[in-house]
Enzyme design. Sequence first.
Site, short mmCIF file in Angstrom:
data_model
loop_
_atom_site.label_atom_id
_atom_site.label_comp_id
_atom_site.label_asym_id
_atom_site.label_seq_id
_atom_site.Cartn_x
_atom_site.Cartn_y
_atom_site.Cartn_z
N LYS A 56 -7.43 29.40 0.41
CA LYS A 56 -6.07 28.64 0.65
C LYS A 56 -4.88 28.82 -0.32
O LYS A 56 -3.94 28.87 0.04
CB LYS A 56 -6.67 27.25 0.64
CG LYS A 56 -7.47 26.47 1.56
CD LYS A 56 -6.76 26.86 2.89
CE LYS A 56 -7.83 26.31 4.34
NZ LYS A 56 -7.28 26.71 5.51
N TYR A 104 -13.06 28.27 -0.79
CA TYR A 104 -11.99 27.49 -0.21
C TYR A 104 -10.81 27.43 -0.91
O TYR A 104 -9.63 27.80 -0.68
CB TYR A 104 -12.36 26.03 0.07
CG TYR A 104 -11.55 25.35 1.11
CD1 TYR A 104 -11.73 25.38 2.46
CD2 TYR A 104 -10.86 24.56 0.67
CE1 TYR A 104 -11.10 24.91 3.35
CE2 TYR A 104 -10.13 23.78 1.49
CZ TYR A 104 -10.25 23.91 3.15
OH TYR A 104 -9.29 23.15 3.95
N SER A 126 -3.91 23.66 2.45
CA SER A 126 -4.70 22.75 1.89
C SER A 126 -3.96 22.40 0.59
O SER A 126 -3.38 23.04 0.08
CB SER A 126 -6.31 22.98 1.79
OG SER A 126 -6.77 21.78 1.19
#
Length: 279
Positions: free
Chosen positions: A160, A156, A143
């Site tokens: 990532k 997150y 991402s």
Amino acid sequence: MSNEQGRVAVITGAASGIGRGLAEHAAGLGMQLVLADVDGPGLQTLCAQLQGQGAQAIAQVTDVSDVTQVERLRDVVLAHFQRVDLLFNNAGVMQTGYSWEISHEQWQRMLAINLQGTINGIRSFVPLLLKQGHPAQVINTASLAGLLSSPLMAPYNVTKQAVVALSETLQFELSMLGAQVSVSVLCPGPVASEIMASNQARDQAGTAFSAVLDDSIRQGMTPRALAAQVFAALAEQRFWIFPHKDFKPALELRLRSILEETNPQFQMIDVQGDTHAAR
Ligand SMILES: NC(=O)c1ccc[n+]([C@@H]2O[C@H](COP(=O)([O-])OP(=O)(O)OC[C@H]3O[C@@H](n4cnc5c(N)ncnc54)[C@H](O)[C@@H]3O)[C@@H](O)[C@H]2O)c1
């Protein structure tokens, strides 16, 4: 006849969003598909749709956080198609909230799916890709959060950024061996998908941020537009796949802060400009 005809793509998180877009695009190119997801009914619907369009596709319910299930997925692929050309480690989930408010179980879930799930894909499939004796590609979905940290999404960002590090390391190792296996890391900005349904925000800040994120994702690039960019990048064996470009000034600021040893400053990035252009 396209060059992709008869090649085999394995896609995790295939039942929805980006994975589904990749599967539909690959089917359009004449590839054979192995669709994997925890969502059995969603998988079956997609599989039937693609088969109805003439694609050769099979579905295998797989929880990527469970190494035994990922190894079973590899065995099913081998039994059915005897080869793998593209492995998309794509399944992922979201969690918002203050780092310290996110529960132990929520942190574990994020690490298990977003990071360990990618590791399980690599450990289960790369030995096979090396043994096959023909070119293959591993594509890990990270991402923009893999390059830039934002507040209120620590698990997150962490998972990532780890997927980016893992992808770079894998690429170095495969080059050291002169292997015919290349690696790409997909770092999108907002893409219209169902990812916010996986968010288990608890605290007020996490819930408010979740609504902002949800809005941006709803207006994001379509998974089909994203998939077209991904396959164009794969044809050139590009490592970095950046479907959104407007994050680069923010990345420059981050790199300058590291090189000049100044304290990091969070900068909101506006990727909607090129998101709309790409829809
Ligand atoms: N949508 C975005 O804006 C965006 C941006 C950057 C990166 N990503 C990444 O793209 C990937 C795909 O997400 P999406 O946006 O398409 O979301 P999505 O929720 O629409 O699709 C994700 C799929 O993964 C599946 N999944 C969840 N946990 C799983 C598990 N343990 N094992 C197997 N499958 C599992 C879900 O059932 C779902 O079908 C994720 O890695 C996500 O982090 C999304």
